[in-house]
Design a protein around this motif. Structure first.
Motif, PDB file in Angstrom:
ATOM      1  N   LYS A 156       0.866  -1.185   0.025  1.00  0.00           N
ATOM      2  CA  LYS A 156      -0.102  -0.080   0.021  1.00  0.00           C
ATOM      3  C   LYS A 156       0.852   1.279  -0.002  1.00  0.00           C
ATOM      4  O   LYS A 156       0.558   2.224  -0.623  1.00  0.00           O
ATOM      5  N   SER A 157       1.891   1.310   0.668  1.00  0.00           N
ATOM      6  CA  SER A 157       2.765   2.366   0.987  1.00  0.00           C
ATOM      7  C   SER A 157       3.510   2.508  -0.520  1.00  0.00           C
ATOM      8  O   SER A 157       3.571   3.621  -0.823  1.00  0.00           O
ATOM      9  N   ASP A 158       4.143   1.563  -1.332  1.00  0.00           N
ATOM     10  CA  ASP A 158       4.408   1.502  -2.292  1.00  0.00           C
ATOM     11  C   ASP A 158       3.515   2.288  -3.349  1.00  0.00           C
ATOM     12  O   ASP A 158       3.950   2.940  -4.399  1.00  0.00           O
ATOM     13  N   LEU A 159       2.224   1.798  -3.281  1.00  0.00           N
ATOM     14  CA  LEU A 159       1.331   2.145  -4.351  1.00  0.00           C
ATOM     15  C   LEU A 159       0.996   3.665  -4.095  1.00  0.00           C
ATOM     16  O   LEU A 159       0.787   4.328  -5.156  1.00  0.00           O
ATOM     17  N   ALA A 160       0.808   4.080  -2.836  1.00  0.00           N
ATOM     18  CA  ALA A 160       0.563   5.382  -2.629  1.00  0.00           C
ATOM     19  C   ALA A 160       1.807   6.310  -3.261  1.00  0.00           C
ATOM     20  O   ALA A 160       1.777   7.502  -3.889  1.00  0.00           O
ATOM     21  N   ALA A 161       3.015   5.729  -3.155  1.00  0.00           N
ATOM     22  CA  ALA A 161       4.290   6.609  -3.499  1.00  0.00           C
ATOM     23  C   ALA A 161       4.271   6.585  -5.151  1.00  0.00           C
ATOM     24  O   ALA A 161       4.665   7.583  -5.767  1.00  0.00           O
ATOM     25  N   LEU A 162       3.823   5.530  -5.851  1.00  0.00           N
ATOM     26  CA  LEU A 162       3.832   5.469  -7.287  1.00  0.00           C
ATOM     27  C   LEU A 162       2.804   6.207  -7.592  1.00  0.00           C
ATOM     28  O   LEU A 162       2.834   6.948  -8.868  1.00  0.00           O
ATOM     29  N   SER A 163       1.605   6.607  -6.906  1.00  0.00           N
ATOM     30  CA  SER A 163       0.452   7.241  -7.316  1.00  0.00           C
ATOM     31  C   SER A 163       0.823   8.821  -7.298  1.00  0.00           C
ATOM     32  O   SER A 163       0.654   9.562  -8.214  1.00  0.00           O
ATOM     33  N   GLU A 164       1.580   9.149  -6.138  1.00  0.00           N
ATOM     34  CA  GLU A 164       2.087  10.341  -6.051  1.00  0.00           C
ATOM     35  C   GLU A 164       3.048  10.897  -7.219  1.00  0.00           C
ATOM     36  O   GLU A 164       2.885  11.782  -7.659  1.00  0.00           O
ATOM     37  N   LYS A 165       4.075   9.801  -7.406  1.00  0.00           N
ATOM     38  CA  LYS A 165       4.707  10.100  -8.680  1.00  0.00           C
ATOM     39  C   LYS A 165       4.150  10.129  -9.714  1.00  0.00           C
ATOM     40  O   LYS A 165       4.511  11.025 -10.723  1.00  0.00           O
ATOM     41  N   ASN A 166       3.112   9.538 -10.084  1.00  0.00           N
ATOM     42  CA  ASN A 166       2.447   9.613 -11.261  1.00  0.00           C
ATOM     43  C   ASN A 166       1.663  10.844 -11.414  1.00  0.00           C
ATOM     44  O   ASN A 166       1.701  11.336 -12.434  1.00  0.00           O
ATOM     45  N   ALA A 167       1.161  11.284 -10.312  1.00  0.00           N
ATOM     46  CA  ALA A 167       0.551  12.854 -10.518  1.00  0.00           C
ATOM     47  C   ALA A 167       1.444  13.816 -10.739  1.00  0.00           C
ATOM     48  O   ALA A 167       1.248  14.967 -11.367  1.00  0.00           O
ATOM     49  N   GLU A 168       2.506  13.676 -10.243  1.00  0.00           N
ATOM     50  CA  GLU A 168       3.512  14.516 -10.387  1.00  0.00           C
ATOM     51  C   GLU A 168       4.120  14.667 -11.781  1.00  0.00           C
ATOM     52  O   GLU A 168       4.162  15.813 -12.302  1.00  0.00           O
ATOM     53  N   LEU A 169       4.261  13.542 -12.358  1.00  0.00           N
ATOM     54  CA  LEU A 169       4.773  13.225 -13.837  1.00  0.00           C
ATOM     55  C   LEU A 169       3.729  13.834 -14.670  1.00  0.00           C
ATOM     56  O   LEU A 169       3.759  14.514 -15.745  1.00  0.00           O
ATOM     57  N   LYS A 170       2.445  13.627 -14.339  1.00  0.00           N
ATOM     58  CA  LYS A 170       1.202  14.093 -15.196  1.00  0.00           C
ATOM     59  C   LYS A 170       1.449  15.492 -15.178  1.00  0.00           C
ATOM     60  O   LYS A 170       1.122  16.462 -16.328  1.00  0.00           O
TER      61      LYS A 170
END
Length: 433
Positions: free
Chosen positions: A78-92
């Motif tokens: 879950k922590s990894d998924l949250a970090a990836l989601s945040e990174k994805n939003a930043e990339l967008k």
């Protein structure tokens, strides 16, 4: 005797017995050797010792440990998924920023280069009297990512990517009803109300009127729900931007307008902005040379000035072009920083003021609509209703913009032009009481 000893005699005597004994010795030796080999290779036996039976406590401990490890693993995932989601939003966000920079870079090209892109290769000027300059700016590429929900709605409402758009809150409910009732009578299908509050949204839905409710926006909603005519009028420049970005041409309409014909049958579509005029004659509506007299200048006492009455910011057709969007941005930007300014004045200043030291003018093409087809209420009540020939004409729209008693005059216009009551306009004064 002889019968029982005969086999022994056939076995070959002592030599045969020795041969059998030697074979037995060899077999025993081989067995011992194989045993030694297995003993060396498998000291714990061929199948190994049986594992000890687990204790009941050990079993539960192992299960508990497994569950703990599983829970920790889930939390890590879950922590990894949250970090990836945040990174994805930043990339967008980075992609959006890069796209915006790219668009700005493209828009920053010289205007002459844009014209070359539209016209193709450079051409020589033609014979005298045949040269025509570029008046129609190229349409922008639609960007549905700006507002997918609005894009989907417009697909079902617009015709040839054109539609009428009006903004309304509860303060103008009665005028809005006259507005859409006459649009329906004329048979205009491509129109949309941008509802600024819940009451207007419910009204439109209950009367089968195409309606769009924007996503919440604190900066706009506070004005939209409680603002008067001028305040709400200023919002349209910010709201219209999304429509243009989606690639739609918009006929922006105030609600104090009576529709008598389909306006899309009377547009030229050759300019960035096509607007009705507040002028009341050919001179005031379309421009004239006004001579300014200053006697103290002697021989140079007369100075020629070019004048035109302002465009009406409550009814104009705007195409999805770069100059059009820049116009909306300029007007909306000034209205935000100049809260006491009037949106119609700012609209005209940005359209007409030329470039000069310290200021870059807007390079937008414009057309003035026919003042008798797209009629303001000054033209109607001061001139047309008193003229036998002009009163026979049927305008496309009548905009009750010059008079504060809007609703009764709108109803009178309907009586006069739709129901044929020729006395419907007589009791109103030319101006305001």
């Amino acid at each position: 005797m002889s019968g029982r000893t005969a086999p022994l005699m056939r076995g070959g005597g002592p030599s045969a017995a020795w041969s059998r004994g030697s074979r037995i010795v060899v077999a025993v030796g081989i067995g011992v050797l194989v045993g030694c080999v297995f003993a060396f290779l498998y000291p714990d036996g061929l199948f190994g010792p049986a594992p000890p039976a687990p204790r009941p406590g050990a079993i539960s401990s192992k299960i508990s440990s497994s569950q703990c490890e599983s829970s920790e693993r889930v939390n890590m995932l879950k922590s990894d998924l949250a970090a990836l989601s945040e990174k994805n939003a930043e990339l967008k966000k980075q992609v959006r920023d890069l796209n915006m920079k790219l668009q700005l870079a493209e828009q920053g090209k010289d205007q002459a280069e844009k014209q070359v892109l539209v016209l193709g290769l450079n051409h020589k000027a033609g014979p005298f009297g045949t040269v025509k300059s570029l008046r129609t700016s190229p349409l922008i590429a639609p960007d549905e990512s700006v507002n997918p929900r609005l894009a989907k709605l417009l697909e079902g409402v617009a015709i040839r990517k054109e539609l009428i758009v009006a903004l309304a809150n509860s303060n103008v409910r009665e005028m809005l009803e006259v507005w859409y009732q006459n649009i329906k009578k004329v048979g205009i299908p491509n129109y949309l109300v941008v509802a600024l509050d819940d009451e207007i949204e419910k009204l439109c839905k209950s009367n089968d009127v195409p309606v769009y409710r924007r996503n919440p926006d604190e900066g706009i909603d506070s004005i939209a729900k409680t603002g008067g005519n001028h305040a709400v009028s200023g919002l349209k420049f910010r709201i219209l931007r999304e429509f243009l970005q989606l690639g739609y041409s918009i006929l922006l309409s105030d609600v104090d307008i009576v529709y008598l014909q389909n306006p899309f049958d009377h547009l030229y579509r050759d300019s960035d902005v096509e607007s009705m005029s507040d002028g009341h004659s050919n001179m005031t509506a379309y421009g004239y040379n006004d001579v300014f007299d200053e006697p103290s200048m002697g021989w140079a006492r007369y100075a020629h000035t070019m004048r035109i009455w302002v465009y009406n910011s409550g009814f104009f057709f705007i195409r999805p072009t770069i100059p059009s969007i820049e116009l909306l941005d300029r007007v909306a930007g000034r209205l935000m920083t100049e809260p006491k300014s009037w949106d119609q004045a700012v609209f005209n200043e940005e359209l007409f003021f030329p470039s000069h030291p310290g200021y870059d003018g807007l390079h937008a093409s414009k057309r003035t609509m026919d003042m008798y087809l797209f009629m303001n209420s000054k033209v109607l009540f001061k001139t047309v209703r008193k003229d036998g020939n002009l009163s026979k004409l049927k305008p496309v729209i009548v905009h009750v913009n010059y008079h504060p008693d809007k609703l009764p005059r709108m109803k009178a216009v309907v009586e006069y032009y739709v129901n044929g009551n020729k006395d419907a306009l007589k009791n109103f004064p030319d101006g305001s009481d």
